[in-house]
Enzyme design. Structure first.
Site, short mmCIF file in Angstrom:
data_model
loop_
_atom_site.label_atom_id
_atom_site.label_comp_id
_atom_site.label_asym_id
_atom_site.label_seq_id
_atom_site.Cartn_x
_atom_site.Cartn_y
_atom_site.Cartn_z
N ASP A 65 31.69 43.82 63.39
CA ASP A 65 30.50 43.28 64.11
C ASP A 65 29.28 43.62 63.61
O ASP A 65 28.34 44.03 64.19
CB ASP A 65 31.39 44.05 65.47
CG ASP A 65 31.87 45.38 64.78
OD1 ASP A 65 32.50 45.98 63.75
OD2 ASP A 65 31.56 46.18 65.58
N HIS A 66 29.30 44.18 62.02
CA HIS A 66 28.48 44.92 61.85
C HIS A 66 27.97 43.32 60.40
O HIS A 66 26.63 43.95 60.32
CB HIS A 66 28.36 45.70 61.03
CG HIS A 66 28.99 47.33 62.20
ND1 HIS A 66 28.23 47.63 62.44
CD2 HIS A 66 30.07 47.18 62.83
CE1 HIS A 66 27.91 48.66 63.23
NE2 HIS A 66 29.79 47.60 63.92
N HIS A 138 34.53 56.87 58.67
CA HIS A 138 35.29 55.70 59.90
C HIS A 138 36.48 55.51 58.95
O HIS A 138 36.67 56.00 57.85
CB HIS A 138 33.73 54.74 59.78
CG HIS A 138 34.97 54.21 60.61
ND1 HIS A 138 35.00 54.24 61.68
CD2 HIS A 138 34.32 53.07 60.34
CE1 HIS A 138 35.42 53.04 62.66
NE2 HIS A 138 35.13 52.26 61.64
#
Length: 303
Positions: A65-66, A138
């Site tokens: 998604d990045h 993360h």
């Protein structure tokens, strides 16, 4: 002057009303992009901004998604007859990841330059930007970024006279030129006063709250921070997947005291983020639940 547009505010998957998280900065004809998820090109077109002047793309990490929007963006830039090199910045492994994605974008009319981050903190200067990368927390290696536009000091006539610099060189030195004169090397700092406050934007997504974020966001003009979960009862899920709640982001802003904070990178289940902002305002009143296309023009302080 620094233009900032939050092109997309979604995490995990694009939605009909929300593209994946991406941010564009524009300064002096140079564009800088942070992250490039699916839909970034469409968000750019909706905004009316061109991808061709992008000189730098920073990646926080390599979850799809990045970064999944990168191959298409590169092809579009190539079709726009771009020939200038493009600098890509991201965690270690960047070149391998990008080359794998380029299987569907193998031929480009411009060079790709790679800067791979390996230290907890790194600084990169690419005119007009000073880019500070800082590692966050993360479940894969992930970085936040502070983007600064430095501002030189005012011209100091008395200082120039003290160094006995001929007036004909003053303008050239102000612009940063280095001049050899009378067995001396004349530099900009010999005619300027102390540097003035510049502009700073700090951006982070996909992380637990860690002090380094507040450290780099300290007194920023704009702090863009993930708020994956706004609803009550999501705290355990945020900890499990190493994301943040609205309140955790607000506490970082309270510590850093930026002029303004925007929340972004919302969970697909968070349909109306603005409905959960009351608890955020209690902690940090200058917060906003950002939406796709949200833009701000940052200007230097008046002297």
């Amino acid at each position: 002057m620094l233009d900032i547009c939050l092109l997309g505010t979604g995490g995990m998957m694009p939605l009909p009303y929300r593209w994946l998280t991406s941010m564009m900065a524009r300064c002096n004809g140079s564009n800088l992009l942070i992250d490039c998820g699916e839909g970034t090109q469409i968000a750019l077109k909706e905004k009316g901004w061109s991808p061709k002047p992008i000189d730098v793309i920073c990646f926080t990490h390599y979850h799809a998604d990045h970064i999944s929007g990168l191959p298409g963006l590169l092809l579009t830039m190539g079709n726009a007859e771009r020939t200038e090199p493009l600098t890509l910045i991201g965690p270690k492994g960047l070149e391998r990841v990008v080359n794998a994605l380029r299987t569907i974008a193998p031929e480009l009319p411009f060079e790709l330059k790679f800067i791979e981050l390996s230290e907890p903190r790194e600084q990169i200067r690419i005119s007009p930007y000073t880019i500070d990368a800082f590692r966050v927390n993360h479940n894969v290696t992930c970085y936040g970024y502070s983007i600064t536009i430095p501002r030189a000091g005012k011209f100091d006539v008395e200082k120039a006279k003290r160094f006995e610099i001929p007036q004909k060189y003053w303008s050239r030195l102000q612009k940063g030129e280095v001049i050899a004169y009378n067995h001396m090397i004349l530099t900009q700092d010999m005619v300027l006063g102390e540097p003035r406050r510049g502009l700073k934007v700090t951006y982070c997504t996909d992380t637990r709250p860690v002090h380094v974020i507040a450290e780099f966001a300290k007194e920023a003009d704009l702090f863009i921070c993930e708020g994956m979960y706004g609803e009550p009862g999501k705290e355990a899920k945020a900890r499990e997947y190493k994301h943040m709640t609205f309140k955790e982001a607000a506490k970082l802003a309270q510590e850093a005291q930026p002029k303004e904070m925007w929340l972004t990178h919302y969970s697909p289940s968070l349909i109306k983020p603005e409905e959960y902002m009351e608890s955020v305002y209690e902690i940090f009143p200058r917060a906003k639940a950002a939406k796709d296309g949200k833009t701000i023009v940052l200007e230097f302080d008046e002297d």
